[in-house]
Enzyme design. Structure first.
Site, PDB file in Angstrom:
ATOM      1  N   SER A  23       0.834  -1.204   0.000  1.00  0.00           N
ATOM      2  CA  SER A  23       0.000   0.000   0.000  1.00  0.00           C
ATOM      3  C   SER A  23       0.870   1.256   0.000  1.00  0.00           C
ATOM      4  O   SER A  23       1.920   1.301   0.644  1.00  0.00           O
ATOM      5  CB  SER A  23      -0.890   0.004   1.240  1.00  0.00           C
ATOM      6  OG  SER A  23      -1.649   1.187   1.263  1.00  0.00           O
ATOM      7  N   LYS A  47      -3.728   2.318  -2.279  1.00  0.00           N
ATOM      8  CA  LYS A  47      -3.450   3.363  -1.285  1.00  0.00           C
ATOM      9  C   LYS A  47      -4.544   3.277  -0.214  1.00  0.00           C
ATOM     10  O   LYS A  47      -5.674   2.858  -0.511  1.00  0.00           O
ATOM     11  CB  LYS A  47      -3.471   4.726  -2.005  1.00  0.00           C
ATOM     12  CG  LYS A  47      -3.266   5.931  -1.115  1.00  0.00           C
ATOM     13  CD  LYS A  47      -1.841   6.083  -0.604  1.00  0.00           C
ATOM     14  CE  LYS A  47      -1.719   7.262   0.365  1.00  0.00           C
ATOM     15  NZ  LYS A  47      -0.668   7.082   1.368  1.00  0.00           N
ATOM     16  N   GLY A  74       0.121  11.780   4.937  1.00  0.00           N
ATOM     17  CA  GLY A  74      -1.079  12.165   5.677  1.00  0.00           C
ATOM     18  C   GLY A  74      -2.346  11.507   5.180  1.00  0.00           C
ATOM     19  O   GLY A  74      -3.434  12.086   5.284  1.00  0.00           O
ATOM     20  N   CYS A 131      -0.320   3.260  10.331  1.00  0.00           N
ATOM     21  CA  CYS A 131       0.275   4.517   9.845  1.00  0.00           C
ATOM     22  C   CYS A 131       0.822   5.251  11.072  1.00  0.00           C
ATOM     23  O   CYS A 131       0.078   5.497  12.029  1.00  0.00           O
ATOM     24  CB  CYS A 131      -0.776   5.365   9.137  1.00  0.00           C
ATOM     25  SG  CYS A 131      -0.157   7.017   8.751  1.00  0.00           S
ATOM     26  N   GLY A 218      12.118   1.038   3.103  1.00  0.00           N
ATOM     27  CA  GLY A 218      13.296   0.764   2.282  1.00  0.00           C
ATOM     28  C   GLY A 218      14.295  -0.122   3.006  1.00  0.00           C
ATOM     29  O   GLY A 218      14.039  -0.596   4.123  1.00  0.00           O
ATOM     30  N   GLY A 246      11.351  -3.123   3.186  1.00  0.00           N
ATOM     31  CA  GLY A 246      12.696  -3.093   2.594  1.00  0.00           C
ATOM     32  C   GLY A 246      13.002  -4.202   1.620  1.00  0.00           C
ATOM     33  O   GLY A 246      14.178  -4.411   1.279  1.00  0.00           O
ATOM     34  N   GLY A 267       7.301  -2.131  -1.962  1.00  0.00           N
ATOM     35  CA  GLY A 267       6.827  -0.761  -2.174  1.00  0.00           C
ATOM     36  C   GLY A 267       7.947   0.165  -2.608  1.00  0.00           C
ATOM     37  O   GLY A 267       8.078   0.521  -3.776  1.00  0.00           O
ATOM     38  N   THR A 268       8.809   0.510  -1.662  1.00  0.00           N
ATOM     39  CA  THR A 268       9.859   1.494  -1.921  1.00  0.00           C
ATOM     40  C   THR A 268      10.761   1.088  -3.092  1.00  0.00           C
ATOM     41  O   THR A 268      11.216   1.940  -3.862  1.00  0.00           O
ATOM     42  CB  THR A 268      10.693   1.706  -0.640  1.00  0.00           C
ATOM     43  OG1 THR A 268       9.791   2.093   0.399  1.00  0.00           O
ATOM     44  CG2 THR A 268      11.742   2.781  -0.811  1.00  0.00           C
TER      45      THR A 268
HETATM   46  C1  SIN Z   1       0.623   8.226   4.501  1.00  0.00           C
HETATM   47  O1  SIN Z   1      -0.330   8.333   3.729  1.00  0.00           O
HETATM   48  O2  SIN Z   1       1.089   9.200   5.083  1.00  0.00           O
HETATM   49  C2  SIN Z   1       1.273   6.890   4.760  1.00  0.00           C
HETATM   50  C3  SIN Z   1       0.326   5.877   5.258  1.00  0.00           C
HETATM   51  C4  SIN Z   1       0.984   4.841   6.115  1.00  0.00           C
HETATM   52  O3  SIN Z   1       2.145   4.992   6.512  1.00  0.00           O
HETATM   53  O4  SIN Z   1       0.322   3.866   6.475  1.00  0.00           O
END
Ligand code: SIN
Length: 307
Positions: A23, A47, A74, A131, A218, A246, A267-268
């Site tokens: 995500s 997302k 956010g 998060c 990462g 990572g 992801g990263t």
């Molecule tokens: C974000 O949208 O700021 C990241 C969401 C997350 O770290 O779960």
């Protein structure tokens, strides 16, 4: 490539290979998710989506760290009623399972968003209870076993699809929250979300991110995430785990599976390479399995726990 060597099943989610988009990256539109699926991902996570639209934090929202990135977006998202169209579009475009990441400010909100996501066609939901930097949601819920259990129970009662719970590494003992999630009905644990972190600019003498603090992802977090997967597997021998944190190449993926993960999220690394990183990882895992004479990727899950 022989499919059945790499194919796996995680709580009913049939994956052609054990790599899944994490995500937060390329997860806003059906087209970008399709781009990732075409790059070789066995599944995708969107997302994080909430009940109402949310703008997120002002820039800067991302900063490069020594071996990874720190982000504090956010939780920007269009809200589930708008995003439902994207989920429907995903179902016509993608041939891989679509997992919708959801968040809320109460157990009821998580359940409402999850229900709408499933009604739009989500194959599963992943609860963002981790998060590390948005007030009243995410880790503020997931670090508290009681609140976490309430959310999972509500979502379980609301949907009939697999529930993934994305755990926070920012806890004293991850097995406590992992157990609370599973006892409340989680089908799969995703271990883990980002590590709470920050960056300060020596010239301006100020924190760089507008939110001051964010989440580190990462290569820097890989050893921590790997340890989390290992600990959760030791405590809960039967729950499927998806490793996250990572993972950049096939060797990382193999290490997470040896620690107890049935599949991994990436992801990263997409930012460092591109969506074809999924093909590169799965090809490397396949070569490894053949070299070691395994007939299925499922055979290497947990092997690091042998005494
Ligand atoms: C974000 O949208 O700021 C990241 C969401 C997350 O770290 O779960």
């Amino acid at each position: 490539m022989e499919n059945n060597l790499l194919s796996t099943n995680v709580a009913g989610l049939q994956l052609e290979n054990p790599t899944i988009l994490a995500s937060g990256v390329l997860g806003y539109s059906a087209e970008s998710l399709n781009r990732v699926a075409k790059g070789g991902a066995g599944g995708v996570v969107t997302k994080s989506i909430g009940i109402e639209p949310r703008v997120g934090y002002p820039n800067p929202t991302v900063v490069q760290a020594e071996a990874g990135i720190i982000n504090a977006m956010g939780l920007p998202n269009p809200g589930i009623d708008v995003y439902a169209q994207e989920i429907k579009f995903c179902k016509t475009l993608l041939r891989v399972p679509v997992i919708v990441s959801v968040f809320g400010y109460s157990a009821d909100e998580y359940a409402t968003v999850a229900k709408k996501a499933v009604a739009a066609g989500a194959d599963a939901v992943e609860l963002n209870v981790s998060c590390p930097h948005v007030q009243f949601t995410g880790a503020e819920i997931g670090q508290n076993p009681k609140h976490l259990a309430e959310v999972v129970e509500k979502v379980k009662a609301a949907i009939g699809k697999p529930i993934l719970v994305k755990l926070s590494p920012n806890v004293a003992d991850i097995t406590v929250t992992a157990r609370a999630a599973v006892e409340a009905g989680a089908d799969v644990l995703t271990a883990v979300n980002t590590l709470k972190a920050m960056a300060i600019d020596s010239e301006t003498m100020r924190p760089i991110l507008s939110n001051l603090k964010g989440g580190l992802s990462g290569p820097a977090v890989k050893p921590v995430a790997l340890r989390c997967v290992y600990d959760v597997r030791e405590a809960l021998p039967d729950v499927p785990i998806i490793g996250c944190g990572g993972i950049t190449d096939w060797k990382d993926a193999v290490e997470f599976m040896l620690a107890g993960a049935s599949a991994v999220q990436v992801g990263t690394a997409i930012g460092l390479e591109n969506p074809e990183v999924f093909q590169t990882i799965t090809k490397g895992v396949e070569v490894y399995l053949r070299k070691k004479n395994y007939r299925s990727v499922k055979e290497i899950v947990n092997l690091a726990h042998r005494s």
